[in-house]
Design a protein around this motif. Structure first.
Motif, PDB file in Angstrom:
ATOM      1  N   TYR A 126      11.268   5.079   1.745  1.00 31.12           N
ATOM      2  CA  TYR A 126      10.743   4.274   0.638  1.00 31.12           C
ATOM      3  C   TYR A 126       9.468   4.871   0.043  1.00 31.12           C
ATOM      4  O   TYR A 126       8.720   4.182  -0.640  1.00 31.12           O
ATOM      5  N   GLY A 128       7.077   6.329  -2.459  1.00 31.61           N
ATOM      6  CA  GLY A 128       7.059   6.197  -3.906  1.00 31.61           C
ATOM      7  C   GLY A 128       7.631   4.888  -4.408  1.00 31.61           C
ATOM      8  O   GLY A 128       7.728   4.682  -5.623  1.00 31.61           O
ATOM      9  N   GLN A 129       7.997   3.984  -3.503  1.00 32.50           N
ATOM     10  CA  GLN A 129       8.564   2.697  -3.898  1.00 32.50           C
ATOM     11  C   GLN A 129       7.669   1.556  -3.411  1.00 32.50           C
ATOM     12  O   GLN A 129       6.729   1.754  -2.647  1.00 32.50           O
ATOM     13  N   VAL A 130       8.001   0.362  -3.863  1.00 34.29           N
ATOM     14  CA  VAL A 130       7.244  -0.839  -3.491  1.00 34.29           C
ATOM     15  C   VAL A 130       8.087  -1.672  -2.538  1.00 34.29           C
ATOM     16  O   VAL A 130       9.282  -1.901  -2.790  1.00 34.29           O
ATOM     17  N   VAL A 131       7.484  -2.114  -1.422  1.00 29.87           N
ATOM     18  CA  VAL A 131       8.212  -2.888  -0.418  1.00 29.87           C
ATOM     19  C   VAL A 131       7.478  -4.199  -0.149  1.00 29.87           C
ATOM     20  O   VAL A 131       6.253  -4.283  -0.304  1.00 29.87           O
ATOM     21  N   MET A 148       3.381  -7.283  -2.120  1.00 29.95           N
ATOM     22  CA  MET A 148       4.116  -6.047  -2.380  1.00 29.95           C
ATOM     23  C   MET A 148       3.228  -4.844  -2.107  1.00 29.95           C
ATOM     24  O   MET A 148       2.112  -4.747  -2.628  1.00 29.95           O
ATOM     25  N   ALA A 150       2.803  -0.721  -2.169  1.00 30.18           N
ATOM     26  CA  ALA A 150       3.278   0.517  -2.780  1.00 30.18           C
ATOM     27  C   ALA A 150       3.153   1.643  -1.755  1.00 30.18           C
ATOM     28  O   ALA A 150       2.048   2.063  -1.402  1.00 30.18           O
ATOM     29  N   GLU A 152       3.085   5.267  -0.291  1.00 34.24           N
ATOM     30  CA  GLU A 152       2.946   6.667  -0.694  1.00 34.24           C
ATOM     31  C   GLU A 152       3.777   7.558   0.227  1.00 34.24           C
ATOM     32  O   GLU A 152       4.567   8.366  -0.234  1.00 34.24           O
ATOM     33  N   ASP A 153       3.598   7.405   1.541  1.00 32.33           N
ATOM     34  CA  ASP A 153       4.391   8.174   2.508  1.00 32.33           C
ATOM     35  C   ASP A 153       3.908   7.804   3.903  1.00 32.33           C
ATOM     36  O   ASP A 153       3.006   6.976   4.073  1.00 32.33           O
ATOM     37  N   LEU A 212      14.766  -6.182   1.278  1.00 30.56           N
ATOM     38  CA  LEU A 212      15.075  -4.902   0.636  1.00 30.56           C
ATOM     39  C   LEU A 212      16.575  -4.727   0.437  1.00 30.56           C
ATOM     40  O   LEU A 212      17.377  -5.267   1.186  1.00 30.56           O
TER      41      LEU A 212
END
Length: 212
Positions: A126, A128-131, A148, A150, A152-153, A212
């Protein structure tokens, strides 16, 4: 230029008085934590250390930890020892970092004594995505709106070393939260990202995977 905050033990009243304006300091943990800030000069007047209760005497701060601001520039490298051909390392380089030193933690912290490399060779699924996160008092899949995050890695891929090998405010805050919430404090399943725009480390157990 970017400002990072370097943890510095306060060993004397004179040292506390000499720390630059903008320095933060803390002592204790949890509900017993004390905090203070070194205020900037206003004209010729030095307001010194202040907290919510007012001025704080320097002698009383011996034993505290100061977070001193240092200017740094960001660079991206792939030629660090033991990391050739691996995911590039983004790091903040300061004028006080010795040449050839191991990378400092991104977003703060002293230079690492040695680079232990990246634990996760591949990006998080995930990245680069928002969880959604499980907030305190929430249940998996509950109706309560989720905060939420965001992603990065993986934190070790961002820092260039395991998250717990650094001493940045981000790592320190995660250790405190992990202890309070009963999260694992020694494994590497830790993500770096932003919550409401604020840089933060979270454990993968804090993600509400059911959403998700």
């Amino acid at each position: 230029m970017t400002t990072i905050y370097v943890p510095t033990p306060i060993t004397s009243a004179e040292q506390a008085a000499a720390l630059p304006s903008g320095t933060l300091a803390y002592a204790g943990t949890g509900s017993s934590m004390l905090t203070a800030a070194r205020l900037p000069l206003v004209g010729d007047r030095d307001y010194g250390w202040q907290d919510f209760a007012g001025p704080r005497a320097n002698p009383a701060m011996v034993g505290w930890t100061a977070l001193a601001p240092v200017e740094a520039e960001e660079e991206t490298r792939t030629d660090l020892p033991g990391r050739r051909g691996v995911h590039p390392v983004r790091r903040l380089v300061t004028r006080w970092e010795p040449q050839g030193a191991a990378p400092a933690e991104n977003d703060g912290g002293a230079a690492l004594a040695e680079s232990s490399g990246v634990v996760h060779p591949d990006p998080h699924p995930y990245a680069g995505q928002v969880v959604p996160l499980l907030m305190k008092g929430a249940v998996v899949g509950g109706d309560r709106p989720a905060a939420m995050f965001a992603v990065e890695d993986w934190a070790d891929r961002v820092f260039g070393a395991p998250w717990n090998h650094g001493s940045s405010p981000r790592a320190w805050l995660f250790r405190l939260r992990a202890h309070q919430l009963g999260l694992p404090e020694t494994d590497d399943n830790v993500l770096y990202g932003r919550l409401a725009g604020i840089p933060l480390l979270i454990h993968t157990q804090e993600i509400d995977w059911s959403r998700l």
